[in-house]
Design an enzyme around this catalytic site. Structure first.
Site: not given
Lengths: 627, 627
Positions: A178, A202, A288, A335, A480
């Site tokens: 996986h 998925h 966050r 953030c 990011y």
């Protein structure tokens, strides 16, 4: 049949794009499989070997190709588990490993002594009812499978089953392959549907095709409700453990003042009018989260440092407290997407991700020990005088410290040089504003990398290692990053992604958080914050009431911040006598700040626009009608 | 009469402004005198005591006030000398001490064993002809003074005379009170006129008034030429030593390719088309001098560290080489005024100072030892883990390392924290591009503070100390500061100056240095540099051919730079197929860069305009007619 021949081909790379998942980069993809000889296969070439009702479905490549594991075995399960991308093949795997590995929040930590599921069986044959013949309830009618039987094949069983819809799959052999790692174990013994709702990567034919290979039967009609869906209530008291209808249901309560951008996972910002205290109370500190919040017993209670010889050294919170000097650092965390909603209004068009206003930023006092001290103590072989990547051609000089939460539910890295710099104040922290770190903010232990985008201050920190590459997580290699204003999302080739630098230190930023009229109406006060990354202090804040045509300097609030450098924001205010403003007219109040390196903010968003909407630090303007 | 009663009042502060001197901040001022009791006096209140022809003029305060010396005695003369502003009174003295102390280039180093002139005599009475009665030539007619007599009263004499015009002054008692320090000694025995031409801060009535107090007579007519001016030739071979007509006459030869902005002192930039090699040859390295260049024997041959107990520790170049680990750092040095001429074109109006184009920037490899290692060895008591000014209320935490060239001809400081940070790579350097540092660039020894405005990399470094305040030099407290775009020079009150931060690390910068058409005319190539302070590397350079409407990314040249961080610029290039450009039309090529903290350059100069014209880092645009 040798194990190697039964393994699934390695999932190699992703290409397609897809709608964003909870504000994260949309990096859905189609799977390409590769044999040891380098041949690539589409999913359709994987051979179906057996799919008997009540039996076991197995699939393998018809070439019997060798499969490189992308995750080591034997590293434990659940919150203590982790993954390490295979170095030599890390690059093409970035997307797959990183994204899907996000889902390793495996509830119910490993039971001590239980046989771990990575051990492969020598033979695929599993007798479904072998240990439950005496339990009539487990017997499915007409060869169908009872729900109670499925629940026995959980993460701790030798054979691992999952339900999708009302179909049952034995994924025992797939777990190791996986791409997302062991997170899939969390679904074992129950339904995978709630997870796929979150990780909707998925939800595509290629994945359904893979799953089909492992189909072993259907849920017995006795366990279905009138709507034809599974009726978990047939499990009685155990229903709650298996009917995971909402992985977020154990998330902590949040302060109702927070402005919620997404509820699940919780992403909530501090309202502007509550950003005016130098230290943000924990309950108002912006939240966050990329996933649900681990429950107290699920979060790691210690830090494991991976040493270069493959050994590990573990420190409990108590170990850290006793062994190392403690530091308290006043740090602003922001953030990278703060003010994204402002950038989205630029003429270049909207950006992807959470559409924050000004409040994805807060400040707290964090207490912990220096990562530097722990690394040096651990025996991981770091020198004080780390060679610089600029100084030599030695590839080893460019090293990175990787942080991960359990099972790579989140992972990121920082340059080793930052970690080792005593003036960089990188902490392993357990305390926030004098209280133990709460669940929402990473307790019991988190990384604190001050002056750096908050995405590197990894919460629920459990594992640290040093590597010659950056973390391969999507949060390091994808989300990011910024790009030139000319780069549209459709142009973002792998080379473009690779070339862009992961955000670490952040540029100078400021915002107006409040405009207040005094009681007698004679004065308006504009208030706000200014902040720069890298420990650079704010030396000047310029404010305007006419859209930036004329300026004056704001008063800077003189708050002391703890730390080797200025890791905390600077709050500012500016007064405007109302008789100097035009009554009844709308004024455009603007702020821009200057940091100690005399860096300034750009005037407009156009020149820094990037489709990820990161580091939106153009001048902040607020229109206000003067009464 | 006690010495204290004869001392001049301390020169306290300056207020007036004046035209700039060689691009330096115009900070001319009027003098205010202060008695020990705190009373202030204008210059006119200084009492004239005696002014006999051929005798001695003495002046003192009628209150007999105590005078705080602003400079310690006994610290030697000439290139080895230094000044230390008195800590408790440093602030109000900033302007005076700093500006005028610029002038301490005292030629002809101290003769060993000669009696030092700071020693005060017990009595002011000096018999002018006491030791020269037998020399008829020294006898002035009608009580006038012969030139040869004046030359005897040089810096090494107990009594020090100067000439202004054709008048002679005995300034023995004034030397200690001279705000500019011992530089005035350089003029003793000769004319002060050539110095005042450079330091024209002196050319004002208040200064003339002070000088008048010390008048002792006129030069004898025999020593005057037909034009009524002094005829130095009467001194024969000695004329050259005393007739200092041009202090710059010993300046080194410079490469004719350099673009000279001022010849005396030499300020010359590297032409754009020669900025395209990663390492700038020394001969093409931009030159920024505030004064003339010391001759080889005048520059300090060693570094003296001032210890906290007042003792000193000295290291010769050989000591440094033998005792400490040597480092080579590739560093770009940039004048804070680079690109000032571009800022001067902003709508806000011109700026003061040298009007550089893009070439006040160059890159070299510097070799030396870490200042940190030398400081720690010296016993000056610095700890590795220096407390941060943010971390405590202890004023001592905010410390600064002061660098000065001899007699404070130049002085500046950097934060102690920077000096001690092993990753900051602050050097005492003796080598540039593999050769001993040449005279123009600070040889034999200079400071190298990479990533910081070049003004802190003090040349001809002779003295280092640690203080609780920044250097009080004008180059720390005045010249190298920026202000809000609203602050005009006339608004710059002492508070405004004080509040602005001295430039250390510099913001991200870039420029187009070259536009080249290839031989077959099919391609234009734009080339240039990008650079950020603080060791932040350049991660992206955006270029435009349409004034910034559309962008693409430039190719970044991959030069390795030595050092803990990226202290060197990044050269870039971008190709433009001519068939994609509009033939016959003028294109506006623009560049802007992004550093590793994702700091960017402002679009326009208006928002960063400052009357000093420092840190002009708005987008650089060049108009070019495509043929």
């Amino acid at each position: 049949m040798a194990n190697s021949a039964r393994r699934l081909p390695r999932l190699l790379r992703s290409t397609a794009s897809e709608a964003p998942v909870y504000g994260r980069t949309p990096i859905g993809r189609s799977w390409t499989l590769e044999s040891a000889s380098g041949r690539q296969f589409s999913v359709g070439r994987v051979q179906k070997k057996a799919a008997n009702k009540g039996g076991v479905s197995r699939a393998w490549n018809k070439d019997g190709c060798h499969i490189d594991r992308t995750r080591p075995t034997g590293s434990g399960h659940g919150w203590g588990a982790r993954s390490t991308a295979k170095r030599s093949n890390a690059a093409p795997l970035i997307g797959v490993v990183a994204v899907v590995s996000a889902v390793t929040y495996v509830a119910n930590a490993v039971k001590a002594g239980s046989k771990q599921a990575q051990d492969e069986t020598d033979d695929g044959a599993v007798q479904v009812h072998s240990d439950s013949d005496d339990d009539e309830n487990d017997e499915g009618s007409q060869g169908k499978i009872r729900l109670a039987e499925v629940t026995k094949h959980d993460r701790n069983s030798d054979t691992k089953w999952i339900i999708r819809g009302t179909s049952v799959y034995d994924i025992t052999d797939f777990v190791d392959q996986h791409p997302g790692g062991e997170v899939i174990l969390r679904a074992c013994g129950g339904s995978i549907d709630p997870y796929w709702k979150i990780f909707n990567i998925h939800e595509k034919p290629e994945v359904y095709d893979i799953l089909k290979e492992f189909h072993i039967g259907e849920i017995d009609d006795q366990d279905l409700g009138e709507d034809g869906q599974i009726n978990w209530k047939v499990l009685g008291d155990a229903a709650e453990d298996f009917a995971v209808d909402d992985p977020f249901k154990y998330d902590p309560e949040r302060d109702p003042n927070l402005i919620v951008r997404t509820a699940k996972p919780c992403n909530a910002e501090t309202p502007g009018n509550l950003l005016d205290s130098f230290i943000t109370p924990v309950r108002l500190f912006f939240v966050r989260n990329h996933l649900w919040v681990p429950r107290t017993h699920e979060a790691p209670q210690s830090i494991t440092i991976e040493l270069s010889d493959g050994e590990e050294k573990t420190y409990t919170v108590d170990d850290l407290k006793k062994k190392f000097k403690q530091y308290t650092i006043t740090a602003t965390l922001q953030c990278a997407g703060n003010r994204r909603s402002h950038m989205s209004k630029a003429t270049h068009g909207p950006t992807s991700g959470l559409q924050w206003d000004v409040g994805a930023i807060s400040t707290a006092e964090f207490t912990g020990v220096r990562l530097r001290d722990v690394l040096r103590d651990s025996g991981c072989g770091v020198e004080d005088d780390v060679p610089s990547p600029h100084q030599c051609d030695d590839e080893d000089a460019d090293k990175h410290v990787h942080f991960s939460s359990p099972s790579d539910t989140y992972a990121a890295s920082i340059p080793l040089q930052t970690a080792l710099n005593p003036q960089a104040d990188v902490l392993i922290a357990w305390d926030m504003n004098g209280e133990p770190l709460d669940r929402d903010h990473g307790g019991p232990l988190r990384a604190l990398v001050p002056g750096t985008t908050a995405a590197r201050s990894v919460k629920w920190l459990g594992h640290i290692s040093i590597n010659s590459e950056e973390s391969t997580s999507q949060w390091q290699r994808r989300d990011y990053k910024c790009f030139g204003p000319n780069v549209k999302q459709k142009d973002a080739s792998p080379e473009v992604w690779e070339k862009a630098q992961a955000i670490q230190e952040t540029p100078v930023q400021s915002a107006i958080t409040n405009i207040i009229k005094d009681d007698d109406g004679k004065k308006l006060t504009t208030r706000g914050f200014a902040f720069a990354g890298g420990g650079r202090s704010i030396i000047r804040v310029d404010v305007s009431a006419d859209g930036g045509k004329t300026w004056k300097q704001a008063e800077l609030q003189k708050d002391k911040a703890k730390g080797s450098r200025r890791w905390a924001w600077t709050l500012w205010s500016a007064d405007w006598p109302t008789d100097e403003l035009k009554k009844g007219q709308e004024h455009e109040f603007v702020v821009k700040a200057v940091d100690e390196a005399y860096n300034t903010q750009p005037e407009h968003f156009e020149s820094i626009w990037n489709f990820r909407g990161c580091l939106a630090n153009a001048w902040h303007s607020v229109r206000y009608q003067v009464q």
